[in-house]
Design a protein around this motif. Sequence first.
Motif, short mmCIF file in Angstrom:
data_model
loop_
_atom_site.label_atom_id
_atom_site.label_comp_id
_atom_site.label_asym_id
_atom_site.label_seq_id
_atom_site.Cartn_x
_atom_site.Cartn_y
_atom_site.Cartn_z
N LEU A 92 0.84 -1.21 0.00
CA LEU A 92 0.00 0.00 0.00
C LEU A 92 0.87 1.25 0.00
CD1 LEU A 92 -2.62 1.66 0.38
CD2 LEU A 92 -2.43 1.17 2.84
N GLY A 93 1.96 1.23 0.76
CA GLY A 93 2.86 2.38 0.79
C GLY A 93 3.46 2.69 -0.56
N ALA A 94 3.77 1.64 -1.35
CA ALA A 94 4.30 1.85 -2.70
C ALA A 94 3.25 2.49 -3.60
CB ALA A 94 4.76 0.53 -3.30
N GLN A 95 2.00 2.05 -3.44
CA GLN A 95 0.91 2.63 -4.24
C GLN A 95 0.67 4.08 -3.85
OE1 GLN A 95 -2.18 -0.22 -3.31
NE2 GLN A 95 -0.78 -1.90 -3.81
N LEU A 96 0.75 4.39 -2.55
CA LEU A 96 0.61 5.77 -2.10
C LEU A 96 1.75 6.64 -2.62
CD1 LEU A 96 -0.46 5.06 1.58
CD2 LEU A 96 -1.88 6.20 -0.14
N LEU A 97 2.96 6.09 -2.66
CA LEU A 97 4.10 6.83 -3.19
C LEU A 97 3.86 7.20 -4.65
CD1 LEU A 97 7.00 7.91 -3.21
CD2 LEU A 97 7.81 5.55 -3.40
N GLY A 98 3.44 6.23 -5.45
CA GLY A 98 3.16 6.54 -6.85
C GLY A 98 2.07 7.59 -7.00
N GLU A 99 1.00 7.43 -6.24
CA GLU A 99 -0.11 8.40 -6.33
C GLU A 99 0.32 9.78 -5.85
OE1 GLU A 99 -4.00 7.75 -6.02
OE2 GLU A 99 -3.96 5.73 -6.87
N ALA A 100 1.15 9.84 -4.81
CA ALA A 100 1.63 11.13 -4.32
C ALA A 100 2.41 11.87 -5.38
CB ALA A 100 2.50 10.92 -3.08
N TYR A 169 11.35 5.86 -7.93
CA TYR A 169 10.67 7.10 -8.29
C TYR A 169 11.61 8.30 -8.17
CZ TYR A 169 6.25 4.57 -8.17
OH TYR A 169 5.23 3.69 -8.43
N GLY A 170 12.87 8.03 -7.92
CA GLY A 170 13.88 9.06 -7.78
C GLY A 170 15.13 8.42 -7.24
N ASP A 171 16.14 9.23 -6.98
CA ASP A 171 17.40 8.69 -6.47
C ASP A 171 17.25 8.03 -5.11
OD1 ASP A 171 18.75 9.58 -8.72
OD2 ASP A 171 19.30 11.49 -7.81
N LEU A 172 16.31 8.51 -4.30
CA LEU A 172 16.17 8.02 -2.92
C LEU A 172 14.75 7.60 -2.58
CD1 LEU A 172 18.29 10.80 -1.14
CD2 LEU A 172 19.03 8.47 -1.66
N GLN A 173 13.90 7.41 -3.59
CA GLN A 173 12.50 7.07 -3.35
C GLN A 173 12.15 5.77 -4.09
OE1 GLN A 173 13.27 10.34 -4.75
NE2 GLN A 173 13.60 11.07 -2.65
N PHE A 174 11.69 4.77 -3.33
CA PHE A 174 11.48 3.44 -3.88
C PHE A 174 10.15 2.85 -3.40
CE2 PHE A 174 15.97 4.23 -3.79
CZ PHE A 174 16.44 3.71 -4.98
N GLY A 175 9.44 2.23 -4.34
CA GLY A 175 8.25 1.48 -4.01
C GLY A 175 8.53 -0.02 -4.08
N PHE A 176 8.22 -0.73 -3.02
CA PHE A 176 8.33 -2.19 -2.97
C PHE A 176 6.93 -2.78 -2.88
CE2 PHE A 176 12.60 -1.09 -1.95
CZ PHE A 176 13.40 -2.21 -2.12
N GLN A 177 6.42 -3.30 -3.99
CA GLN A 177 5.16 -4.02 -3.90
C GLN A 177 5.34 -5.31 -3.12
OE1 GLN A 177 1.98 -2.95 -4.90
NE2 GLN A 177 1.61 -4.67 -3.51
N CYS A 178 6.51 -5.92 -3.24
CA CYS A 178 6.82 -7.15 -2.53
C CYS A 178 7.14 -6.86 -1.06
CB CYS A 178 7.97 -7.89 -3.19
SG CYS A 178 9.45 -6.89 -3.47
#
Length: 249
Positions: A92-100, A169-178
């Motif tokens: 969910l946090g990865a999905q929120l990151l993408g949406e943000a 999503y950037g140099d220091l921003q990562f989404g982990f669906q797993c």
Amino acid sequence: MRVHFIVHEAFEAPGAYARWALDRRHTVTFSRVYAGDRLPAAVEDIDLLIVMGGPQSPATTTAECPHFDARAEMRLIAACKEAGKAVVGVCLGAQLLGEALGTPCLRSPEPEVGTFPVTLTEAGRAHPFFDGFEDSFDSGHWHHDMPGLTPDAVVLAGSAGCPHQIVAYGDLQFGFQCHMEFDTEIVEGLIASAEKELSALAGRRFVQTPQQLRHNDHRAMNQRLMGFLDRLAAGHTADRPVVGTSSER
């Protein structure tokens, strides 16, 4: 390093993420929103924001789940990104990151519940934060959706059931669906919270039974995750761009 966790449910605990932060003696704070904790009012005291998973979606409203304010969390995530803070979103946090950052989450081609292989893309194999990762490795999963891709997002890993397993999503921003943070206690909590879900998904291609879930060994993926987090922390401290983030969609 100052690490702040947003935890949406008791059974979606930070697991190996929290063990890493405590073992490295980072300063650790929490917003356990299910218990009524507030989100940070500002980002100045955060170096790394880790947003955990949950049964909600970015579209869940406060009317549907009073303790979960997706819009407020997305504002905090966007502010961290703007300030150059490190961000890791999990499920969910990865999905929120993408949406943000401006892209809606998507339905995953397959639901995944259990331990299944994840494979690095060419960009993932070249990324310095994933140095030492095998090209393909086992990871935990528990999801129906996946994060969307912004124009400059880079897919670093996918699986047979979900093409967006790890996204930069950037140099220091990562989404982990797993869920590389899973341990025995977390899995037991998820099983207890999801009896109806597991029954409804029984027999699906990438859904394990409770018995199979209880026999998975999470130690190797926990160690890989901690190696990634060490390199992420070093990259934040260095405050410089990293290589290996050319677009791959």
